[in-house]
Design an enzyme around this catalytic site. Structure first.
Site, PDB file in Angstrom:
ATOM      1  N   ASP A   1      37.164  43.318  52.148  1.00 49.05           N
ATOM      2  CA  ASP A   1      38.383  42.497  52.024  1.00 49.05           C
ATOM      3  C   ASP A   1      39.534  43.023  52.889  1.00 49.05           C
ATOM      4  OD1 ASP A   1      37.447  40.532  50.277  1.00 49.05           O
ATOM      5  OD2 ASP A   1      37.846  41.743  48.512  1.00 49.05           O
TER       6      ASP A   1
ATOM      7  N   ASP B   1      45.286  37.516  36.648  1.00 49.36           N
ATOM      8  CA  ASP B   1      46.277  38.090  37.568  1.00 49.36           C
ATOM      9  C   ASP B   1      47.676  37.806  37.051  1.00 49.36           C
ATOM     10  OD1 ASP B   1      44.150  38.602  39.344  1.00 49.36           O
ATOM     11  OD2 ASP B   1      44.424  36.659  40.322  1.00 49.36           O
TER      12      ASP B   1
ATOM     13  N   HIS C   1      44.111  34.156  39.845  1.00 51.88           N
ATOM     14  CA  HIS C   1      43.197  34.127  38.709  1.00 51.88           C
ATOM     15  C   HIS C   1      44.072  34.165  37.455  1.00 51.88           C
ATOM     16  CE1 HIS C   1      40.768  36.073  41.897  1.00 51.88           C
ATOM     17  NE2 HIS C   1      39.691  35.612  41.276  1.00 51.88           N
TER      18      HIS C   1
ATOM     19  N   HIS D   1      32.463  37.263  52.998  1.00 47.48           N
ATOM     20  CA  HIS D   1      31.252  36.800  52.324  1.00 47.48           C
ATOM     21  C   HIS D   1      30.246  36.255  53.329  1.00 47.48           C
ATOM     22  CE1 HIS D   1      33.473  36.124  48.211  1.00 47.48           C
ATOM     23  NE2 HIS D   1      33.519  37.369  48.639  1.00 47.48           N
TER      24      HIS D   1
ATOM     25  N   ASP E   1      39.296  31.632  52.552  1.00 51.15           N
ATOM     26  CA  ASP E   1      39.810  32.947  52.181  1.00 51.15           C
ATOM     27  C   ASP E   1      39.803  33.796  53.443  1.00 51.15           C
ATOM     28  OD1 ASP E   1      40.288  32.382  49.565  1.00 51.15           O
ATOM     29  OD2 ASP E   1      38.925  33.866  48.736  1.00 51.15           O
TER      30      ASP E   1
ATOM     31  N   ASP F   1      42.836  36.635  50.987  1.00 56.23           N
ATOM     32  CA  ASP F   1      42.057  37.403  50.014  1.00 56.23           C
ATOM     33  C   ASP F   1      41.747  38.752  50.666  1.00 56.23           C
ATOM     34  OD1 ASP F   1      40.547  38.252  47.948  1.00 56.23           O
ATOM     35  OD2 ASP F   1      38.878  36.882  48.263  1.00 56.23           O
TER      36      ASP F   1
END
Length: 434
Positions: free
Chosen positions: A307, A102, A99, A269, A294, A337
Site C-alpha cells: 500500500d 474507521d 470503513h 492488488h 484505489d 488507499d
C-alpha cells in the site's frame, strides 16, 4: 478550533518548484480534454491509512504519534474528524472514503457500536456543511475482528453471517447519510486456506446471498449507490474468492449479479494477482464494470500488500489512459488507499506523500491525454487488426461464417504472412511521451 497539522494550504507552484509542500503537476483548474483536472482526478482521502494507521506492520509496532490521538477511542474518533477535514482542506481534496470502524470504534455490543457510529457520523455530516468535501464511498470492516476468523459472508458460522449483514446494513445507512454515491465490498477473509475443512460451493453460494441481500437493500433503502467489488488475490487467505477482475466477473455472472456491481480496482492488488494495473483496468473497462480506483502501488520485491503511495509515472500514465478510454469513472474516483512508510513518521511526510501521489497521477493524466489525442496506439491497433475489416475477417467479426467455410478458405490461403507487433518501438514511443 485546534490546528492538528502545522502545514499551510498546499498550492500549485509548477514543475520548477523545489518546495516539497507544493504541487508541481497537479493544477486542479487546468483543462484537459475539455474538463478541469480536478474532474478527471477525483482524489479521495482514505480514512483508515491517513488517520488510523500508525506505522505498525506484521513485524513491528507503531512508529507514529499523531496529535489527534486520545486514550479514549470515542474522543479520538471525534478528533480524527477534525483532523481529517483540516487535512483535506489544506490539500484541496474533495472526497473521503471510510470503513465503519474507521469513523467510530467497535464497542462491547453491536447496539453500542451502532450508536457511536451514528453520533460520530452526525459530526462528520456537520463538518461537511459549508465545504466542497463529499463522501466518495463507504464500506464495512468485516475482517479485523476475531469473529471473522473464517470470513464474513463465507463463514461456516451462521451467526457471523448475520452479524456481517447487520454491519453492512449499518454501513450502507451511514453512507447514505453522508451522501456517498458508491458502496464497496472488499472480501477481506472471503476465501479459504485448505479444502480439507471447506465446503467451497456452500461458501460461494452464501457470499452471493450476502451480495444479493445488499443489492436489494441498496434499492429498498434509497441509497441507490453504485455497488463496487474490490478484487484481491491473496492476503489474508491463501485462496481469495475475489482473485482478480475476471474471476469476479465470472462469479457475478454465475449468480446473476453482473448487472448490479462494478469494480473498485486497486493497483497493488493487481500486481499481487500477477497482473499489471492497466491490465485489470482494461479488463474492467471492456466489460463495462470499471467503477473506481484505489490509487497505490506495491513493491515488486515484496510478496504482500505494501500500500505505497503511487509514484510510478509509467503506471499512472497507462492507468489514466484506460480511464480516459472509459470516458471517466462516473460516480467513482481515485482513493489513496496508501500509507506512509514506517520511517516516514512525521505529519509533514503525510502531506508530502499525498502531494507525490497527486502529482504523479496529474502527470499521468497529461501524458495519457496527449497519447489519445495523437492516437499513437489506437492507429497502430487499427492497422494491426485491419484484416478483420474486409473479406473473410469481416465475416468472422460479424459472426457470419461457418467452420466449413473457414476450412475451405484456409485451403486456398495457407501461405500466411504476419506483420510485426513492434512492441519495442511502441514502448520507446511511450517513453518519449513520458
Amino acid at each position: 478550533m485546534k490546528e492538528y497539522f502545522k502545514v499551510g494550504k498546499i498550492k500549485y507552484e509548477g514543475p520548477k518548484s523545489t518546495n516539497p509542500l507544493a504541487f508541481k503537476y497537479y493544477n486542479k483548474d487546468e483543462v484537459i480534454l475539455g474538463k478541469p483536472m480536478s474532474e478527471h482526478l477525483k482524489f479521495a482521502m482514505s480514512w483508515w491509512h491517513t488517520l488510523c494507521a500508525k506505522g505498525s506492520d506484521q513485524f513491528g509496532s507503531n512508529t507514529m504519534t499523531r496529535t489527534f490521538e486520545d486514550a479514549d477511542p470515542v474522543k479520538e474518533a471525534y478528533a480524527k474528524v477534525d483532523a481529517g477535514f483540516e487535512f483535506m482542506d489544506k490539500l484541496g481534496i474533495e472526497y473521503f472514503c471510510f470503513h465503519d470502524r474507521d469513523l467510530a470504534p467497535e464497542l462491547a455490543t453491536l447496539a453500542e457500536s451502532n450508536r457511536v457510529l451514528d453520533e460520530v457520523s452526525d459530526y462528520v455530516l456537520e463538518k461537511m456543511k459549508g465545504t466542497n468535501i463529499k463522501c466518495l464511498w463507504g464500506t464495512a470492516n468485516c475482517f479485523n475482528h476475531k469473529r471473522y476468523l473464517a470470513g464474513a459472508g463465507t463463514s461456516p458460522n451462521a451467526d457471523v453471517f448475520a452479524y456481517a449483514a447487520a454491519q453492512i446494513k449499518k454501513a450502507m445507512d451511514t453512507t447514505k447519510k453522508l451522501g456517498g454515491k458508491n458502496y464497496v465490498f472488499w472480501g477481506g477473509r472471503e476465501g479459504y486456506d485448505t479444502l480439507l475443512n471447506t465446503d467451497l460451493k456452500q461458501e460461494l453460494d452464501h457470499y452471493a446471498t450476502l451480495l444479493t441481500l445488499a443489492r436489494d437493500y441498496n434499492k429498498k433503502s434509497g441509497l441507490n449507490a453504485q455497488l463496487l467489488i474490490e478484487p484481491k488475490p491473496k492476503e489474508p487467505t491463501k485462496h481469495q474468492y475475489d482473485f482478480d477482475v475476471q474471476t469476479v466477473i465470472g462469479f457475478l455472472k454465475t449468480y446473476g449479479l453482473d448487472k448490479d456491481f462494478k469494480m473498485n480496482i486497486e493497483a497493488n492488488h493487481a500486481t499481487l494477482a500477477i497482473h499489471t494495473f492497466n491490465h485489470e483496468l482494461a479488463v474492467a473497462r471492456i466489460n463495462g464494470v470499471l467503477g473506481s480506483i484505489d490509487a497505490n502501488q506495491g513493491d515488486m520485491l515484496l510478496g504482500w500488500d505494501t500500500d505505497q503511495f503511487p509514484t510510478n509515472l509509467y503506471d499512472t500514465t497507462l492507468a489514466m489512459y484506460e480511464v480516459l478510454l472509459n470516458g471517466g469513472l462516473g460516480t467513482g474516483g481515485l482513493n489513496f488507499d496508501a500509507k506512509v512508510r514506517r520511517q516516514s513518521f512525521t505529519d509533514e511526510d503525510l502531506f508530502i506523500s499525498y502531494i507525490a501521489g497527486m502529482d504523479t497521477f496529474a502527470r499521468g493524466l497529461r501524458i495519457a491525454a496527449k497519447l489519445l489525442e495523437d492516437k499513437v496506439f489506437e492507429n497502430f491497433k487499427q492497422e494491426r487488426y485491419a484484416s478483420y475489416k474486409t473479406g473473410i475477417g469481416k465475416k468472422i467479426s460479424e459472426g457470419k461464417v461457418s467452420l466449413e467455410e473457414l476450412s475451405e478458405y484456409a485451403l486456398s490461403h495457407d501461405q500466411i504472412e504476419n506483420a510485426s507487433g513492434r512492441q519495442e518501438w511502441l514502448e520507446a514511443v511511450l517513453n518519449q511521451y513520458l
